[in-house]
Design a protein around this motif. Structure first.
Motif, mmCIF file in Angstrom:
data_model
loop_
_atom_site.group_PDB
_atom_site.id
_atom_site.type_symbol
_atom_site.label_atom_id
_atom_site.label_comp_id
_atom_site.label_asym_id
_atom_site.label_seq_id
_atom_site.Cartn_x
_atom_site.Cartn_y
_atom_site.Cartn_z
ATOM 1 N N GLU A 11 0.853 -1.188 0.000
ATOM 2 C CA GLU A 11 0.000 0.000 0.000
ATOM 3 C C GLU A 11 0.885 1.232 0.000
ATOM 4 O O GLU A 11 1.750 1.373 0.864
ATOM 5 C CB GLU A 11 -0.903 -0.024 1.237
ATOM 6 C CG GLU A 11 -1.681 1.231 1.504
ATOM 7 C CD GLU A 11 -2.622 1.612 0.375
ATOM 8 O OE1 GLU A 11 -2.454 2.713 -0.175
ATOM 9 O OE2 GLU A 11 -3.513 0.806 0.040
ATOM 10 N N ASP A 12 0.690 2.136 -0.984
ATOM 11 C CA ASP A 12 1.543 3.317 -1.069
ATOM 12 C C ASP A 12 1.132 4.421 -0.102
ATOM 13 O O ASP A 12 1.938 5.290 0.222
ATOM 14 C CB ASP A 12 1.596 3.861 -2.506
ATOM 15 C CG ASP A 12 0.245 4.284 -3.022
ATOM 16 O OD1 ASP A 12 -0.726 3.526 -2.845
ATOM 17 O OD2 ASP A 12 0.156 5.367 -3.626
ATOM 18 N N GLU A 14 1.015 5.720 3.206
ATOM 19 C CA GLU A 14 1.775 5.315 4.400
ATOM 20 C C GLU A 14 0.900 5.127 5.635
ATOM 21 O O GLU A 14 1.024 4.115 6.341
ATOM 22 C CB GLU A 14 2.874 6.336 4.691
ATOM 23 C CG GLU A 14 3.745 5.955 5.854
ATOM 24 C CD GLU A 14 4.887 6.942 6.103
ATOM 25 O OE1 GLU A 14 5.652 6.705 7.037
ATOM 26 O OE2 GLU A 14 5.007 7.936 5.362
ATOM 27 N N ARG A 17 -1.229 1.982 5.325
ATOM 28 C CA ARG A 17 -0.382 0.787 5.442
ATOM 29 C C ARG A 17 -0.013 0.544 6.902
ATOM 30 O O ARG A 17 -0.114 -0.579 7.399
ATOM 31 C CB ARG A 17 0.867 0.935 4.586
ATOM 32 C CG ARG A 17 1.765 -0.298 4.600
ATOM 33 C CD ARG A 17 3.003 -0.125 3.728
ATOM 34 N NE ARG A 17 3.894 0.905 4.218
ATOM 35 C CZ ARG A 17 4.093 2.090 3.638
ATOM 36 N NH1 ARG A 17 3.477 2.408 2.529
ATOM 37 N NH2 ARG A 17 4.930 2.965 4.160
ATOM 38 N N SER A 35 5.699 -0.362 0.312
ATOM 39 C CA SER A 35 5.038 0.843 -0.185
ATOM 40 C C SER A 35 4.905 0.897 -1.701
ATOM 41 O O SER A 35 4.219 1.774 -2.219
ATOM 42 C CB SER A 35 5.778 2.086 0.312
ATOM 43 O OG SER A 35 7.086 2.128 -0.222
ATOM 44 N N ASN A 36 5.563 -0.026 -2.404
ATOM 45 C CA ASN A 36 5.487 -0.003 -3.868
ATOM 46 C C ASN A 36 5.849 -1.379 -4.425
ATOM 47 O O ASN A 36 6.213 -2.294 -3.680
ATOM 48 C CB ASN A 36 6.402 1.095 -4.448
ATOM 49 C CG ASN A 36 7.839 0.936 -4.015
ATOM 50 O OD1 ASN A 36 8.411 -0.145 -4.121
ATOM 51 N ND2 ASN A 36 8.437 2.011 -3.533
ATOM 52 N N LEU A 58 -0.952 1.446 -7.469
ATOM 53 C CA LEU A 58 0.378 1.783 -6.982
ATOM 54 C C LEU A 58 1.045 2.752 -7.946
ATOM 55 O O LEU A 58 0.810 2.690 -9.149
ATOM 56 C CB LEU A 58 1.232 0.513 -6.871
ATOM 57 C CG LEU A 58 0.808 -0.501 -5.830
ATOM 58 C CD1 LEU A 58 1.610 -1.781 -5.986
ATOM 59 C CD2 LEU A 58 0.971 0.072 -4.428
#
Length: 65
Positions: A11-12, A14, A17, A35-36, A58
């Motif tokens: 999950e980008d 933050e 996530r 994150s990516n 993403l």
């Protein structure tokens, strides 16, 4: 013998996530966040996961590809 489910969350966003990782870790799951797509690929090269929770939008590479 009990086995803990190992989950990779990609999950980008933050804050989102971190909330997901923290909540699932509190429930006893073995959680890794990325994150990516590049971080995801690195994690998948290092370890095996039982479940992948993947953001479809993403940056740079979408979750479907």
């Amino acid at each position: 013998m009990s086995s803990t489910l190992k989950i990779l969350i990609v999950e980008d966003h933050e804050a989102l996530r971190e909330v997901m990782v923290e909540h699932l870790a509190e429930q006893g799951y073995d959680i890794v966040g990325a994150s990516n797509a590049d971080e995801m690929d690195d994690q998948l090269a290092r370890d095996n996961f039982d479940l992948l929770v993947l953001d479809l939008q993403l940056p740079g590479e979408d979750g479907l590809s």
